[in-house]
Design a protein around this motif. Sequence first.
Motif, PDB file in Angstrom:
ATOM      1  N   LEU A 176       0.813  -1.226   0.000  1.00 24.36           N
ATOM      2  CA  LEU A 176       0.000   0.000   0.000  1.00 24.36           C
ATOM      3  C   LEU A 176       0.846   1.275   0.000  1.00 24.36           C
ATOM      4  O   LEU A 176       1.984   1.282   0.458  1.00 24.36           O
ATOM      5  N   GLY A 177       0.255   2.335  -0.498  1.00 26.52           N
ATOM      6  CA  GLY A 177       0.856   3.671  -0.392  1.00 26.52           C
ATOM      7  C   GLY A 177       1.668   4.110  -1.600  1.00 26.52           C
ATOM      8  O   GLY A 177       1.953   5.296  -1.759  1.00 26.52           O
ATOM      9  N   ALA A 178       2.033   3.164  -2.467  1.00 31.89           N
ATOM     10  CA  ALA A 178       2.954   3.485  -3.562  1.00 31.89           C
ATOM     11  C   ALA A 178       2.332   4.449  -4.589  1.00 31.89           C
ATOM     12  O   ALA A 178       2.998   5.378  -5.054  1.00 31.89           O
ATOM     13  N   VAL A 207      10.715   4.245  -9.630  1.00 29.66           N
ATOM     14  CA  VAL A 207      10.056   3.548 -10.750  1.00 29.66           C
ATOM     15  C   VAL A 207       8.769   2.846 -10.309  1.00 29.66           C
ATOM     16  O   VAL A 207       7.722   2.965 -10.952  1.00 29.66           O
ATOM     17  N   TYR A 208       8.866   2.116  -9.208  1.00 26.38           N
ATOM     18  CA  TYR A 208       7.701   1.348  -8.752  1.00 26.38           C
ATOM     19  C   TYR A 208       6.543   2.284  -8.396  1.00 26.38           C
ATOM     20  O   TYR A 208       5.393   2.043  -8.751  1.00 26.38           O
ATOM     21  N   LYS A 215       0.278   3.412 -14.134  1.00 24.98           N
ATOM     22  CA  LYS A 215      -0.182   2.181 -14.769  1.00 24.98           C
ATOM     23  C   LYS A 215      -0.591   1.159 -13.703  1.00 24.98           C
ATOM     24  O   LYS A 215       0.036   0.118 -13.537  1.00 24.98           O
ATOM     25  N   PRO A 216      -1.662   1.470 -12.980  1.00 28.81           N
ATOM     26  CA  PRO A 216      -2.105   0.534 -11.944  1.00 28.81           C
ATOM     27  C   PRO A 216      -2.669  -0.733 -12.572  1.00 28.81           C
ATOM     28  O   PRO A 216      -3.116  -0.705 -13.724  1.00 28.81           O
ATOM     29  N   GLN A 270      10.554   0.920  -1.568  1.00 29.39           N
ATOM     30  CA  GLN A 270      10.572   2.265  -2.182  1.00 29.39           C
ATOM     31  C   GLN A 270       9.607   3.215  -1.470  1.00 29.39           C
ATOM     32  O   GLN A 270       9.831   4.416  -1.422  1.00 29.39           O
ATOM     33  N   VAL A 271       8.526   2.672  -0.926  1.00 37.55           N
ATOM     34  CA  VAL A 271       7.583   3.495  -0.156  1.00 37.55           C
ATOM     35  C   VAL A 271       8.281   3.977   1.121  1.00 37.55           C
ATOM     36  O   VAL A 271       8.216   5.154   1.472  1.00 37.55           O
TER      37      VAL A 271
END
Length: 351
Positions: A176-178, A207-208, A215-216, A270-271
């Motif tokens: 979550l959160g990205a 990137v992620y 682009k979900p 990454q989040v």
Amino acid sequence: MSKKKSDSIKDISTLGEFGLIDHLTKDFKIVQKSTLKSIGDDAAVIFEQDRQMVVTTDLLIEGVHFDLSYMPLKHLGYKAVVVNLSDVYAMNAEATQITVSIAISNRFPLEAVDELYEGVKTAAKIYNIDVVGGDTTSSTRGLIISVTAIGFAEKEELVYRDGAKENDLIVVTGDLGAAYLGLQVLEREKQVFQVNPNNQPDLEPYVYLVERQLKPEARKDVRELLKALEVMPTAMIDISDGLSSEAMHLCKNSKLGCNLYEDKIPLDPQVISTCEEFNLDSTTIALNGGEDYELLFTISTEDFPKIKGNPHLTVIGHMTHQKEGMHIITRANTKIPLKARGWNSFQETSE
Ligand code: ADP
Ligand code: MG
């Protein structure tokens, strides 16, 4: 090669409405047995003998739901489809058909509409659905796109928001959160670009996040996964507005309370690193960020062994009696009431 803008604008007006519809819809292929009549008549005809139909729709407006300065049209077309399919999957149904309606102002050349439809086409192919109709019209300002999605499920398969029971476990797919952080990164880069157009953004560390925003993907796989695990959720919802408000929907509809555990919320590395960089609290982002399009569902405690250790599924809490309220238990073991601060298009954006 690429035509001048003025020529392209003429292309749309010379094509005319019917020419444009033909141009946009000529390559759509039918893959679903339930599509009896697709584009080309006054209405599509869809039929299944043994399953119930689910229908859902979403409306996306330029300047409210998307910003074309960093949202490529192809991605917008893709995302407009995906967010609707996500609602179908949240009913535990199979998505089978969509309709796509667009309103475009004369600022858009034919290439722009083609790009948008490339995205729609790609999503239809990946998710194995038929585009069976739509509407095409002009707008005085900006772009509007509305998608309606249709799906089918056996009566017993359908999962509603109101079926959770006390003590059921709360499970979330993915992380979550990205998507919200991806938007923050894009907004920041847009501002940098406005100040200095020569400054090329370095999106590599994000990137992620950016991909999750632009682009979900909808969790088509979860229906199949749960079937294979022989787990039937008791209630389910997709996470479009943030974990907090979706958990509250499940509680309110099921007339229960809940406890979520901060340390259980799945976050991508990454989040975590980007939250540190932006000086944001990752739990707040996961709770309130939105646009993750993961699924949030409840299962009976008896089903826990079946999902335990599955890399796609994380138990983040449990349902309680309604009187206990809706809370998040922090790492420091304090109990904080959940707030629905999900994204709200009627709310003024003030921080
Ligand atoms: P009507 O005048 O009956 O509304 P239209 O001329 O608008 O019919 O549309 C003709 C056919 O093309 C219909 O099958 C309609 O569903 C389909 N269609 C129109 N616009 C779109 C679009 N943007 N995407 C997909 N199908 C479309
Ligand atoms: Mg029409």
